[in-house]
Design an enzyme around this catalytic site. Structure first.
Site, PDB file in Angstrom:
ATOM      1  N   SER A   1       0.757  -1.152   0.012  1.00  0.00           N
ATOM      2  CA  SER A   1       0.041   0.130   0.018  1.00  0.00           C
ATOM      3  C   SER A   1       1.015   1.161   0.101  1.00  0.00           C
ATOM      4  CB  SER A   1      -0.858  -0.008   1.314  1.00  0.00           C
ATOM      5  OG  SER A   1      -1.336   1.415   1.600  1.00  0.00           O
TER       6      SER A   1
ATOM      7  N   TYR B   1      -2.107  -1.254  10.729  1.00  0.00           N
ATOM      8  CA  TYR B   1      -2.625  -1.576   9.405  1.00  0.00           C
ATOM      9  C   TYR B   1      -1.249  -1.404   8.633  1.00  0.00           C
ATOM     10  CZ  TYR B   1      -3.934  -1.880   4.608  1.00  0.00           C
ATOM     11  OH  TYR B   1      -3.916  -2.001   3.204  1.00  0.00           O
TER      12      TYR B   1
ATOM     13  N   LYS C   1       1.757  -3.829   6.526  1.00  0.00           N
ATOM     14  CA  LYS C   1       2.217  -3.734   5.212  1.00  0.00           C
ATOM     15  C   LYS C   1       3.998  -3.623   5.170  1.00  0.00           C
ATOM     16  CE  LYS C   1      -1.592  -4.675   3.445  1.00  0.00           C
ATOM     17  NZ  LYS C   1      -1.941  -5.807   2.687  1.00  0.00           N
TER      18      LYS C   1
HETATM   19  P1  NAD Z   1     -11.004  -7.227   0.965  1.00  0.00           P
HETATM   20  O1  NAD Z   1     -11.199  -7.136   2.229  1.00  0.00           O
HETATM   21  O2  NAD Z   1     -12.060  -6.709   0.081  1.00  0.00           O
HETATM   22  O3  NAD Z   1     -10.378  -8.525   0.621  1.00  0.00           O
HETATM   23  C1  NAD Z   1      -9.184  -9.287   1.383  1.00  0.00           C
HETATM   24  C2  NAD Z   1      -9.902 -10.510   1.556  1.00  0.00           C
HETATM   25  O4  NAD Z   1      -9.089 -11.388   2.201  1.00  0.00           O
HETATM   26  C3  NAD Z   1     -11.017 -10.734   2.093  1.00  0.00           C
HETATM   27  O5  NAD Z   1     -12.148 -11.772   1.274  1.00  0.00           O
HETATM   28  C4  NAD Z   1     -11.222 -11.283   3.204  1.00  0.00           C
HETATM   29  O6  NAD Z   1     -12.336 -12.235   3.569  1.00  0.00           O
HETATM   30  C5  NAD Z   1      -9.748 -12.241   3.329  1.00  0.00           C
HETATM   31  N1  NAD Z   1      -9.185 -12.589   4.076  1.00  0.00           N
HETATM   32  C6  NAD Z   1      -8.512 -11.694   5.188  1.00  0.00           C
HETATM   33  N2  NAD Z   1      -7.933 -12.208   6.052  1.00  0.00           N
HETATM   34  C7  NAD Z   1      -7.775 -13.534   5.782  1.00  0.00           C
HETATM   35  C8  NAD Z   1      -7.101 -14.737   6.249  1.00  0.00           C
HETATM   36  N3  NAD Z   1      -6.519 -14.885   7.414  1.00  0.00           N
HETATM   37  N4  NAD Z   1      -7.157 -15.627   5.746  1.00  0.00           N
HETATM   38  C9  NAD Z   1      -7.700 -16.020   4.502  1.00  0.00           C
HETATM   39  N5  NAD Z   1      -8.458 -14.868   3.948  1.00  0.00           N
HETATM   40  C10 NAD Z   1      -8.390 -13.916   4.724  1.00  0.00           C
HETATM   41  O7  NAD Z   1      -9.949  -5.921   0.651  1.00  0.00           O
HETATM   42  P2  NAD Z   1      -9.339  -5.573  -0.767  1.00  0.00           P
HETATM   43  O8  NAD Z   1      -9.454  -4.033  -0.774  1.00  0.00           O
HETATM   44  O9  NAD Z   1      -9.711  -6.236  -1.949  1.00  0.00           O
HETATM   45  O10 NAD Z   1      -7.794  -5.473  -0.388  1.00  0.00           O
HETATM   46  C11 NAD Z   1      -6.905  -6.535  -0.847  1.00  0.00           C
HETATM   47  C12 NAD Z   1      -5.194  -6.565  -0.477  1.00  0.00           C
HETATM   48  O11 NAD Z   1      -4.831  -5.189  -0.830  1.00  0.00           O
HETATM   49  C13 NAD Z   1      -5.238  -6.169   0.961  1.00  0.00           C
HETATM   50  O12 NAD Z   1      -4.086  -7.025   1.481  1.00  0.00           O
HETATM   51  C14 NAD Z   1      -5.302  -4.807   1.337  1.00  0.00           C
HETATM   52  O13 NAD Z   1      -4.718  -4.540   2.622  1.00  0.00           O
HETATM   53  C15 NAD Z   1      -4.421  -4.409   0.256  1.00  0.00           C
HETATM   54  N6  NAD Z   1      -4.726  -2.914  -0.174  1.00  0.00           N
HETATM   55  C16 NAD Z   1      -6.033  -2.611  -0.210  1.00  0.00           C
HETATM   56  C17 NAD Z   1      -6.207  -1.413  -0.741  1.00  0.00           C
HETATM   57  C18 NAD Z   1      -7.593  -0.781  -0.947  1.00  0.00           C
HETATM   58  O14 NAD Z   1      -7.660   0.412  -0.840  1.00  0.00           O
HETATM   59  N7  NAD Z   1      -8.637  -1.530  -1.030  1.00  0.00           N
HETATM   60  C19 NAD Z   1      -5.178  -0.348  -0.863  1.00  0.00           C
HETATM   61  C20 NAD Z   1      -3.918  -0.747  -0.902  1.00  0.00           C
HETATM   62  C21 NAD Z   1      -3.576  -2.034  -0.415  1.00  0.00           C
HETATM   63  C1  WQD Z   2      -9.710   9.415   0.641  1.00  0.00           C
HETATM   64  C2  WQD Z   2     -10.042  10.931   0.605  1.00  0.00           C
HETATM   65  C3  WQD Z   2     -10.134  11.740   3.096  1.00  0.00           C
HETATM   66  C4  WQD Z   2     -14.175   9.541   3.684  1.00  0.00           C
HETATM   67  C5  WQD Z   2      -7.093   4.717   2.956  1.00  0.00           C
HETATM   68  C6  WQD Z   2      -6.166   3.838   3.730  1.00  0.00           C
HETATM   69  C7  WQD Z   2      -5.141   3.350   2.741  1.00  0.00           C
HETATM   70  C8  WQD Z   2      -5.523   2.521   1.655  1.00  0.00           C
HETATM   71  C9  WQD Z   2      -6.721   3.164   1.097  1.00  0.00           C
HETATM   72  C10 WQD Z   2      -5.271   0.448   2.059  1.00  0.00           C
HETATM   73  C11 WQD Z   2      -9.217  11.570   1.934  1.00  0.00           C
HETATM   74  C12 WQD Z   2     -11.489  11.918   2.257  1.00  0.00           C
HETATM   75  C13 WQD Z   2     -12.834   9.934   3.094  1.00  0.00           C
HETATM   76  C14 WQD Z   2     -15.062  10.275   3.692  1.00  0.00           C
HETATM   77  C15 WQD Z   2     -13.851  12.349   2.892  1.00  0.00           C
HETATM   78  N1  WQD Z   2      -5.668   1.344   2.056  1.00  0.00           N
HETATM   79  N2  WQD Z   2     -12.789  11.486   2.936  1.00  0.00           N
HETATM   80  N3  WQD Z   2     -14.797  11.653   3.713  1.00  0.00           N
HETATM   81  O1  WQD Z   2      -7.323   7.701   3.492  1.00  0.00           O
HETATM   82  O2  WQD Z   2      -6.396   7.936   1.271  1.00  0.00           O
HETATM   83  O3  WQD Z   2      -6.659   5.810   2.075  1.00  0.00           O
HETATM   84  O4  WQD Z   2      -7.655   3.703   1.960  1.00  0.00           O
HETATM   85  O5  WQD Z   2      -4.109  -0.029   1.983  1.00  0.00           O
HETATM   86  O6  WQD Z   2      -4.061   2.918   3.638  1.00  0.00           O
HETATM   87  O7  WQD Z   2      -5.558   4.875   4.525  1.00  0.00           O
HETATM   88  O8  WQD Z   2      -8.756   6.659   1.401  1.00  0.00           O
HETATM   89  O9  WQD Z   2     -10.984   6.755   0.844  1.00  0.00           O
HETATM   90  O10 WQD Z   2     -10.443   7.037   3.328  1.00  0.00           O
HETATM   91  O11 WQD Z   2     -10.006   8.982   2.048  1.00  0.00           O
HETATM   92  O12 WQD Z   2     -13.625  13.565   3.094  1.00  0.00           O
HETATM   93  O13 WQD Z   2     -16.218  10.046   4.344  1.00  0.00           O
HETATM   94  O14 WQD Z   2     -11.317  11.244   0.833  1.00  0.00           O
HETATM   95  O15 WQD Z   2     -10.057  12.665   3.934  1.00  0.00           O
HETATM   96  O16 WQD Z   2      -8.839  12.803   1.585  1.00  0.00           O
HETATM   97  P1  WQD Z   2      -7.233   7.040   2.233  1.00  0.00           P
HETATM   98  P2  WQD Z   2      -9.994   7.324   1.867  1.00  0.00           P
END
Ligand code: NAD
Ligand code: WQD
Length: 330
Positions: free
Chosen positions: A124, A148, A152
């Site tokens: 991330s 969190y 990562k």
């Molecule tokens: P998500 O929660 O939709 O998907 C994650 C999946 O992993 C879920 O289906 C959950 O049931 C499963 N899971 C969690 N812990 C588990 C375990 N111990 N064993 C088996 N399954 C497990 O999330 P996502 O948005 O699809 O994210 C996928 C990956 O990408 C995550 O590692 C997340 O941290 C990373 N990521 C997401 C974002 C984002 O904004 N969505 C941004 C950066 C990184």
């Molecule tokens: C985006 C923008 C908020 C909600 C988070 C995690 C990051 C990554 C992605 C996994 C910001 C604003 C949000 C609301 C708002 N996940 N906002 N009202 O914070 O960039 O990232 O998700 O790795 O680790 O920190 O994403 O979608 O929460 O916010 O004004 O109700 O929207 O302040 O500027 P963020 P977000």
């Protein structure tokens, strides 16, 4: 290639499964359904017309995980499984370290034990901490503001050390920016439990009338309109980035930003959503959310140069697809 997808029924994993199957790879999914449901598996079958082997297991549990490696010989692992709610990780840090770090340790150990040489990890942009954008892979990582993010950063270090010590085991650490949008079929998309924390799922619930109004966290940032700036990336572009990373894995450790390189403000996203979908999103500006940064966007140049990958979808595509998914499903 035969590929193990952990967390493959989640938001990003499910979109990546579709892209992999479209590219004629074989996919096996494991997920404990902590943040997903079995209905996603049916939807994947509808989209791809293929059966996908699925195991409901916890990858943080070695005893549950090992039989999957005994039954299958994988060419690669894409490790999505993890808990991802930033606020929840502050309240329940041990659950986050236990789930996310153990999952990475177990998968890396079994990859090496069973000869799986390619490992792609969902990292991330949060690992960069508070540094000026554009964020670039050569920057040193700064402490993140929440457990969190630390899981990562720790997982990145574990995988890096494992790859250095165990050739030909190689890892790609993919640092995602802000994935939004959904598959064009509207069958899969982002469906968080409870009240959404992230911006786009909140917007779609407000547009649908399920939540009264969007709260914009701060309009006093040093940005074009005072609201926070992020690098929103369409989840299908992001999914395609995994295929590029798998195809071009070339050294022990490969780190790539997956973002568009373009910053978009909260107000710009809300305006685009309203214009594209012809729907109102009432909002009010409130105070800043603790821990938020003003401006976060990627330098995506390395992924373009080395992987030949770049995004093709626009903010309008992201808004349209997110809304279509919300309207038809949730
Ligand atoms: P998500 O929660 O939709 O998907 C994650 C999946 O992993 C879920 O289906 C959950 O049931 C499963 N899971 C969690 N812990 C588990 C375990 N111990 N064993 C088996 N399954 C497990 O999330 P996502 O948005 O699809 O994210 C996928 C990956 O990408 C995550 O590692 C997340 O941290 C990373 N990521 C997401 C974002 C984002 O904004 N969505 C941004 C950066 C990184
Ligand atoms: C985006 C923008 C908020 C909600 C988070 C995690 C990051 C990554 C992605 C996994 C910001 C604003 C949000 C609301 C708002 N996940 N906002 N009202 O914070 O960039 O990232 O998700 O790795 O680790 O920190 O994403 O979608 O929460 O916010 O004004 O109700 O929207 O302040 O500027 P963020 P977000």
């Amino acid at each position: 290639m035969k590929i193990l997808l952990t967390g493959g029924l989640g938001y990003i994993g499910s979109h990546t499964a579709v892209e992999l199957l479209n590219h004629h790879h074989e996919v096996i999914i494991v997920d404990n359904l902590a943040n997903s449901s079995l209905s996603v598996l049916d939807r994947l079958k509808k989209i791809t017309h293929q059966e996908i082997p699925f195991y409901q297991i916890d990858v943080a549990n070695k005893v549950e995980l090992e039989p999957v490696f005994l039954h299958h010989t994988f060419d690669a692992i894409i490790h999505f499984a993890g808990l991802k709610a930033v606020g929840e990780s502050v309240a329940k840090p041990l659950e986050y370290y236990q789930n996310n770090v153990l999952a990475t340790l177990n998968l890396a150990s079994f990859s090496i034990k069973y000869g799986v040489h390619k490992f792609v990890f969902s990292s991330s942009a949060t690992v960069y901490g508070d540094q000026p954008s554009p964020l670039i892979e050569t920057m040193e990582l700064k402490t993140t503001t929440n457990p969190y993010g630390e899981t990562k950063a720790m997982s990145e270090r574990i995988l890096t050390d494992a790859a250095k010590a165990n050739p030909p085991f190689s890892v790609s650490l993919l640092r995602y920016f802000n994935p939004i949008g959904a598959h064009e079929s509207a069958l899969i998309g982002e469906n968080p439990n409870g009240i959404p924390n992230n911006l786009m799922p909140y917007i779609t619930k407000v547009a649908k009338g399920e939540l009264k109004e969007l709260q914009i966290y701060g309009q006093d940032y040093p940005t074009i309109d005072g609201t926070g700036i992020r690098d929103y990336i369409h989840v299908v572009d992001l999914a395609k980035g995994h295929i590029a990373a798998l195809n071009k894995m070339k050294s022990a450790v490969n780190i790539y930003n997956l973002g568009t390189g373009k910053g978009v403000s909260v107000l710009e996203l809300v305006t685009a959503f309203q214009n594209v979908n012809h729907v109102r999103v009432p909002y009010k500006v409130v105070g800043r959310r603790p821990g938020d940064l003003a401006i976060v966007y990627a330098d995506p140049g390395k992924a373009k140069r080395e992987l030949g990958w770049e995004t093709s979808k626009t903010i309008e595509d992201m808004c349209r697809d997110a809304w279509n998914f919300e309207k038809q499903n949730v």
